[in-house]
Design an enzyme around this catalytic site. Structure first.
Site, PDB file in Angstrom:
ATOM      1  N   CYS A  90       0.871  -1.187   0.000  1.00  0.00           N
ATOM      2  CA  CYS A  90       0.000   0.000   0.000  1.00  0.00           C
ATOM      3  C   CYS A  90       0.899   1.225   0.000  1.00  0.00           C
ATOM      4  O   CYS A  90       1.549   1.533   1.001  1.00  0.00           O
ATOM      5  CB  CYS A  90      -0.924   0.007   1.215  1.00  0.00           C
ATOM      6  SG  CYS A  90      -1.940   1.495   1.338  1.00  0.00           S
ATOM      7  N   GLY A 143      -1.764   2.080  -7.119  1.00  0.00           N
ATOM      8  CA  GLY A 143      -2.557   2.276  -8.334  1.00  0.00           C
ATOM      9  C   GLY A 143      -2.046   3.435  -9.161  1.00  0.00           C
ATOM     10  O   GLY A 143      -2.017   3.377 -10.400  1.00  0.00           O
ATOM     11  N   CYS A 168      -5.066   5.795  -4.407  1.00  0.00           N
ATOM     12  CA  CYS A 168      -4.392   4.492  -4.289  1.00  0.00           C
ATOM     13  C   CYS A 168      -2.960   4.691  -4.757  1.00  0.00           C
ATOM     14  O   CYS A 168      -2.724   4.968  -5.939  1.00  0.00           O
ATOM     15  CB  CYS A 168      -5.094   3.427  -5.130  1.00  0.00           C
ATOM     16  SG  CYS A 168      -4.248   1.825  -5.158  1.00  0.00           S
ATOM     17  N   HIS A 198      -2.334  -5.130 -10.555  1.00  0.00           N
ATOM     18  CA  HIS A 198      -3.111  -4.011 -11.100  1.00  0.00           C
ATOM     19  C   HIS A 198      -3.496  -4.284 -12.546  1.00  0.00           C
ATOM     20  O   HIS A 198      -2.704  -4.819 -13.327  1.00  0.00           O
ATOM     21  CB  HIS A 198      -2.316  -2.713 -11.030  1.00  0.00           C
ATOM     22  CG  HIS A 198      -2.163  -2.180  -9.642  1.00  0.00           C
ATOM     23  ND1 HIS A 198      -3.066  -1.310  -9.078  1.00  0.00           N
ATOM     24  CD2 HIS A 198      -1.228  -2.435  -8.697  1.00  0.00           C
ATOM     25  CE1 HIS A 198      -2.689  -1.033  -7.842  1.00  0.00           C
ATOM     26  NE2 HIS A 198      -1.574  -1.703  -7.589  1.00  0.00           N
ATOM     27  N   GLU A 238     -10.227  -0.690  -5.509  1.00  0.00           N
ATOM     28  CA  GLU A 238      -9.240  -1.519  -4.821  1.00  0.00           C
ATOM     29  C   GLU A 238      -9.858  -2.833  -4.352  1.00  0.00           C
ATOM     30  O   GLU A 238     -10.964  -2.840  -3.799  1.00  0.00           O
ATOM     31  CB  GLU A 238      -8.658  -0.776  -3.618  1.00  0.00           C
ATOM     32  CG  GLU A 238      -7.789   0.417  -3.998  1.00  0.00           C
ATOM     33  CD  GLU A 238      -6.931   0.859  -2.830  1.00  0.00           C
ATOM     34  OE1 GLU A 238      -6.262  -0.003  -2.223  1.00  0.00           O
ATOM     35  OE2 GLU A 238      -6.928   2.067  -2.526  1.00  0.00           O
TER      36      GLU A 238
END
Length: 285
Positions: A75, A229, A226, A168, A217
């Site tokens: 994260c 992301g 994110c 992703h 997510e």
């Protein structure tokens, strides 16, 4: 069980941060769900846990649980909050750290302006390592790279696949405001071709140095930002020939700056990390 916590946010991506440097709290998956619950708990996209060094040359261990209670690999916005937390709590005096996550070691750095830069490591493109099941599919050439035509509700959706320590699937859209984030996002997240599920990114290219981004997510839903992301979207955009090496990513929670010099090189992310409040909560067994 009564525990102390710190509520933090990075570009609107919000976290409950727990200190386990003096001992494990012994939380279960249900406890993490309670903490993340926005009606009956504290409310958060993820729960971040700080643990002591697991090995020589490593400053801390960083454990991440999503709002559904499941542990995840990485994260990025949380990593920035992690650095701010350990500095503010006096757990370290260093500005640059080496932190172990489930997906490997990252190196976040506190800057003089209060923002935090995180070396997120090099992206991974091999389908099996994302992981993405590409059996029976042929990639389509797109710019200088490729996308994969994945069928979602009878439509062929061109997705750019990569891992930033977590999986992703990025697609380019004309307008993020009208992108099918809430209708298509859960279907992409749980698609059978992603054995570990996937984060679904929707990227609008404004110019070669700026994008707008929304991310669905896995295990959370849409978040205001994110970090991984944003890294994945910029890397995909660069490889598709749409972006330059330094890009400002406009999320609904704020702006992140992503830099990437090319394949085999680490991705750098810079953004805010803010403490919101601290408190205690009773968790039900």
């Amino acid at each position: 069980m009564r525990i102390r916590f710190t509520k933090m946010q990075g570009a609107g991506n919000d976290f409950v941060v727990l200190d386990e440097t003096r001992g494990r709290l012994g939380l279960t998956r249900e406890h993490y769900r309670q903490l993340a619950d926005r009606h009956f708990g504290v409310g958060a996209d993820q729960i971040l846990t700080v643990r002591p060094s697991p090995a020589a040359g490593i400053d801390f261990e960083y454990v991440i649980h999503n709002a559904d209670g499941g542990e995840v690999e990485q994260c990025g916005n949380g990593a920035r909050c992690f650095v701010r937390f350990v500095r503010d709590k006096g757990l370290t005096e260093r500005d640059s750290l080496r932190v172990r996550t489930l997906s490997g070691v990252i190196e976040p750095r506190l800057n003089a302006d209060g923002r935090v830069t995180v070396d997120m490591g090099a992206p991974i493109f091999t389908p099996a390592e994302v992981p993405f099941d590409d059996r029976g599919l042929a990639p389509r050439r797109d710019g200088g790279w490729q996308t994969w035509p994945v069928e979602v509700q009878g439509l062929s959706v061109p997705l750019a696949m990569l891992s930033m320590g977590n999986p992703h699937a990025v697609q380019v859209v004309a307008d993020v405001d009208t992108a099918p984030v809430h209708t298509q996002g859960p279907l992409v997240e749980n698609h059978a071709r992603f054995p570990n599920r996937v984060n679904a990114g929707y990227m609008q290219v404004v110019d070669r140095g700026r994008i707008r981004l929304r991310v669905w997510e896995r295990g959370v839903g849409e978040t205001l930002a994110c970090g991984t992301g944003a890294c994945a979207a910029v890397v995909a955009g660069i490889r598709l020939g749409l972006l330059d090496s330094r890009v400002d990513v406009e999320t609904r929670g704020g702006v992140l700056t992503i830099e990437w010099a090319g394949e085999g090189r680490p991705v750098s992310m810079t953004g805010p990390a803010v403490t919101v409040f601290e408190g205690e909560i009773n968790l039900q067994d």
